[in-house]
Design a protein around this motif. Sequence first.
Motif, short mmCIF file in Angstrom:
data_model
loop_
_atom_site.label_atom_id
_atom_site.label_comp_id
_atom_site.label_asym_id
_atom_site.label_seq_id
_atom_site.Cartn_x
_atom_site.Cartn_y
_atom_site.Cartn_z
N ALA A 159 0.84 -1.20 0.00
CA ALA A 159 0.00 0.00 0.00
C ALA A 159 0.87 1.25 0.00
CB ALA A 159 -0.92 0.00 1.22
N ALA A 160 0.28 2.34 -0.47
CA ALA A 160 0.99 3.62 -0.48
C ALA A 160 -0.02 4.75 -0.59
CB ALA A 160 1.98 3.69 -1.64
N LEU A 161 0.45 5.93 -0.31
CA LEU A 161 -0.33 7.15 -0.48
C LEU A 161 0.63 8.31 -0.57
CD1 LEU A 161 -0.28 8.68 2.53
CD2 LEU A 161 -1.84 6.82 3.04
N THR A 162 0.10 9.47 -0.85
CA THR A 162 0.91 10.67 -0.96
C THR A 162 0.26 11.77 -0.14
OG1 THR A 162 1.51 10.02 -3.21
CG2 THR A 162 1.95 12.29 -2.59
N ILE A 163 1.07 12.51 0.61
CA ILE A 163 0.55 13.65 1.36
C ILE A 163 1.25 14.91 0.89
CG2 ILE A 163 -0.01 12.26 3.40
CD1 ILE A 163 2.49 13.55 4.76
N ILE A 164 0.63 16.03 1.17
CA ILE A 164 1.25 17.31 0.89
C ILE A 164 2.26 17.59 2.00
CG2 ILE A 164 0.85 19.80 0.73
CD1 ILE A 164 -1.83 19.17 -0.59
N GLU A 165 3.47 17.92 1.61
CA GLU A 165 4.52 18.25 2.57
C GLU A 165 4.04 19.39 3.46
OE1 GLU A 165 8.49 17.99 4.18
OE2 GLU A 165 7.14 16.62 3.17
N GLY A 166 4.25 19.24 4.75
CA GLY A 166 3.79 20.23 5.71
C GLY A 166 2.52 19.80 6.42
N ARG A 218 4.81 20.55 -2.82
CA ARG A 218 5.74 19.48 -2.43
C ARG A 218 4.92 18.35 -1.82
NH1 ARG A 218 10.93 19.91 -2.67
NH2 ARG A 218 11.43 18.67 -0.83
N TYR A 219 5.30 17.14 -2.19
CA TYR A 219 4.62 15.94 -1.73
C TYR A 219 5.60 15.01 -1.03
CZ TYR A 219 0.71 17.03 -4.86
OH TYR A 219 -0.35 17.62 -5.48
N ARG A 220 5.03 14.04 -0.33
CA ARG A 220 5.81 12.98 0.28
C ARG A 220 5.01 11.69 0.15
NH1 ARG A 220 10.08 13.16 3.84
NH2 ARG A 220 9.80 15.39 3.99
N ARG A 221 5.65 10.66 -0.39
CA ARG A 221 5.02 9.35 -0.54
C ARG A 221 5.25 8.55 0.75
NH1 ARG A 221 3.30 5.55 -4.46
NH2 ARG A 221 4.02 3.43 -4.08
N ILE A 222 4.21 7.88 1.20
CA ILE A 222 4.29 7.01 2.37
C ILE A 222 3.89 5.62 1.91
CG2 ILE A 222 3.45 6.58 4.71
CD1 ILE A 222 2.87 9.61 4.84
N ALA A 223 4.69 4.61 2.29
CA ALA A 223 4.47 3.26 1.77
C ALA A 223 4.45 2.23 2.89
CB ALA A 223 5.56 2.90 0.75
N TRP A 224 3.74 1.16 2.61
CA TRP A 224 3.70 -0.04 3.44
C TRP A 224 4.06 -1.21 2.54
CZ3 TRP A 224 0.58 4.07 3.86
CH2 TRP A 224 0.32 4.59 5.13
N PRO A 225 5.24 -1.81 2.69
CA PRO A 225 5.62 -2.94 1.84
C PRO A 225 4.63 -4.11 1.96
CG PRO A 225 7.54 -2.08 2.98
CD PRO A 225 6.34 -1.39 3.56
N LEU A 276 0.80 4.17 11.94
CA LEU A 276 0.23 2.95 11.35
C LEU A 276 1.28 2.14 10.59
CD1 LEU A 276 -3.15 4.42 10.04
CD2 LEU A 276 -2.74 3.11 12.14
N GLY A 277 2.55 2.47 10.76
CA GLY A 277 3.63 1.72 10.16
C GLY A 277 4.09 2.20 8.80
N GLY A 278 3.57 3.33 8.33
CA GLY A 278 3.97 3.86 7.03
C GLY A 278 5.40 4.38 7.05
N LEU A 279 6.10 4.17 5.94
CA LEU A 279 7.48 4.62 5.78
C LEU A 279 7.50 5.80 4.83
CD1 LEU A 279 8.98 1.05 5.27
CD2 LEU A 279 8.84 2.38 7.41
N ALA A 280 7.87 6.97 5.34
CA ALA A 280 7.86 8.19 4.54
C ALA A 280 9.10 8.29 3.67
CB ALA A 280 7.77 9.41 5.45
N GLY A 281 8.89 8.61 2.41
CA GLY A 281 9.99 8.84 1.48
C GLY A 281 10.38 10.31 1.48
N ALA A 282 11.33 10.64 0.64
CA ALA A 282 11.80 12.02 0.52
C ALA A 282 10.73 12.89 -0.14
CB ALA A 282 13.08 12.06 -0.32
N ALA A 283 10.72 14.16 0.22
CA ALA A 283 9.79 15.11 -0.39
C ALA A 283 10.18 15.34 -1.84
CB ALA A 283 9.80 16.42 0.38
N TYR A 284 9.18 15.61 -2.67
CA TYR A 284 9.44 15.90 -4.09
C TYR A 284 8.45 16.95 -4.58
CZ TYR A 284 5.48 12.76 -5.00
OH TYR A 284 4.24 12.19 -5.02
#
Length: 175
Positions: free
Chosen positions: A123-130, A159-166, A141-149
């Motif tokens: 699973a994954a989603l994207t949030i707005i940075e900030g 700017r966004y940030r992807r959060i993923a659950w392997p 909930l165990g999500g792993l945040a990636g780098a902002a883009y």
Amino acid sequence: MPVDGTTTFRAAMASDADAIADLLTASWQESYAALLPAELLQRQLPGLHRAMWRTHFGAPRPGVVLLAEAADGLRGFCATWLDGGEAYVDYLHLRPGLRGGGLGRLLLGRAVAAVMAQGATHAALTIIEGNDGALRFYERLGGLAGAAYDAVLHGVPTRYRRIAWPDAGTMVSAC
């Protein structure tokens, strides 16, 4: 099925498009007031969101749009798409004033579980940075945040940030 005796969950239908759009707009206006221009939030989004949801129900994507309702109307929704093996959580929004009571977690878990039943494994989603509250919520909930883009949202550099659950099951269990 009732959760607290008053809230029920069901799959959305085309007749729900405007209610979903209106709730989404109200949620964005509350959540993103410090992150997005007022012109976009107040003037452009109502029409953009209504058109988007009407279009979606004309040709739905694989996945689920799950509603949480009660006697006082639509309380929230979660739209999760099946994209290959991924449950992509595109929208999780509650009516303003309803955060912090566990409804978002219930919606998210149920929607991702439904898309897992369709074949999603991660699973994954994207949030707005900030949007720090959302980041904390998903990390709990165990999500792993990636780098902002950088990207563009309705013509606005954002700017966004992807959060993923392997493992999508990990998220569902945490919900």
